[in-house]
Design an enzyme around this catalytic site. Sequence first.
Site, short mmCIF file in Angstrom:
data_model
loop_
_atom_site.label_atom_id
_atom_site.label_comp_id
_atom_site.label_asym_id
_atom_site.label_seq_id
_atom_site.Cartn_x
_atom_site.Cartn_y
_atom_site.Cartn_z
N GLU A 40 0.81 -1.21 0.00
CA GLU A 40 0.00 0.00 0.00
C GLU A 40 0.85 1.26 0.00
OE1 GLU A 40 -0.07 2.00 2.92
OE2 GLU A 40 -0.23 0.69 4.68
N ARG A 65 0.09 -2.41 12.31
CA ARG A 65 -0.50 -3.40 11.40
C ARG A 65 -0.82 -2.78 10.04
NH1 ARG A 65 -1.17 -7.84 14.41
NH2 ARG A 65 -2.31 -8.96 12.80
N CYS A 70 7.86 -1.43 -1.54
CA CYS A 70 8.94 -2.42 -1.62
C CYS A 70 10.03 -2.14 -0.60
CB CYS A 70 9.52 -2.48 -3.02
SG CYS A 70 10.50 -1.05 -3.52
N HIS A 108 13.55 -0.35 -7.35
CA HIS A 108 12.93 -1.42 -6.59
C HIS A 108 13.99 -2.09 -5.73
CE1 HIS A 108 10.15 -4.61 -5.61
NE2 HIS A 108 10.91 -5.54 -6.17
N ASP A 123 10.74 -11.72 -2.70
CA ASP A 123 10.19 -10.41 -2.99
C ASP A 123 8.74 -10.35 -2.51
OD1 ASP A 123 9.42 -7.95 -3.99
OD2 ASP A 123 10.41 -8.21 -5.93
#
Length: 277
Positions: A40, A65, A70, A108, A123
């Site tokens: 998110e 939580r 990435c 990334h 990943d």
Amino acid sequence: MDTAGTDAYLDRIGARRPASPDAEALRALHLSHLRTVPFENLSIHLGEEIVLAEQPLLDKIVGARRGGFCYELNGAFAMLLGALGYDVELLSARVFGPDGQLGIPYDHLALRVRTTHGPWLADVGFGRHSHFPLRWDSRAEQTDPAGEFRIEETAEGDLDVLRNGSPQYRLEQRPRAYPDFEVGCWWNRTSPKSHFTRSLVCSRLTETGRITLSGRTLVTSTLDGGREERSLRADEVLAAYREHFGIVLDREPVVGGAGPSQTGTGAQGHRSEFRSG
């Protein structure tokens, strides 16, 4: 990460402490992470600071939580794996856009994890990707519930990761440290050209497929290609975050509503990291 922090993280993802840092345990941890910690970018649109350091990551992913990008997801997962005895390296990758062009350097972050059964590409921060780690040293097709994956060597010594024949990202094989990613993170988090400064996504893997909330559109997809899309009313959005992702918010995130924070590092936002089902 200390013992208490490790136990709290394992509880967060509903996983048991493995007896040894082997490949079987890695597969189980990888899948558990994908099913419990959402991918998110809500922090950008809530004006929240994103910091890539151990305690802030644990506070967000374990304590609050929440999920993340990435850099947050794979960064935190690397800390957990390291605490469990795995040999983990952070790797930089450039993501292929829809036009086939590569994104910026440090676009990334992915992980190379070494076990007694060989090295693996892990990943948990690329949105719609493999459910399980991929064998690093294999150049054959690797069958996964998410599709057919293959790792190919390039002429320059990098590795291309393909899903169903389509290149996803290009990995450098040289290990990196967190500070190496800061400039790329900043660009992706603040640039008007970044996909995630212009969009809103929250998504996680489920036992039957994937569930995604993009703005006020809730998408449920199945592994066999089924798809259901529903537009939510404004008064349904916060309840959807709680019900489907375990995320408790006091206000709805809106694209451009807060603007990207100019402090801290993180928030991966390149245009093709998440490919919603």
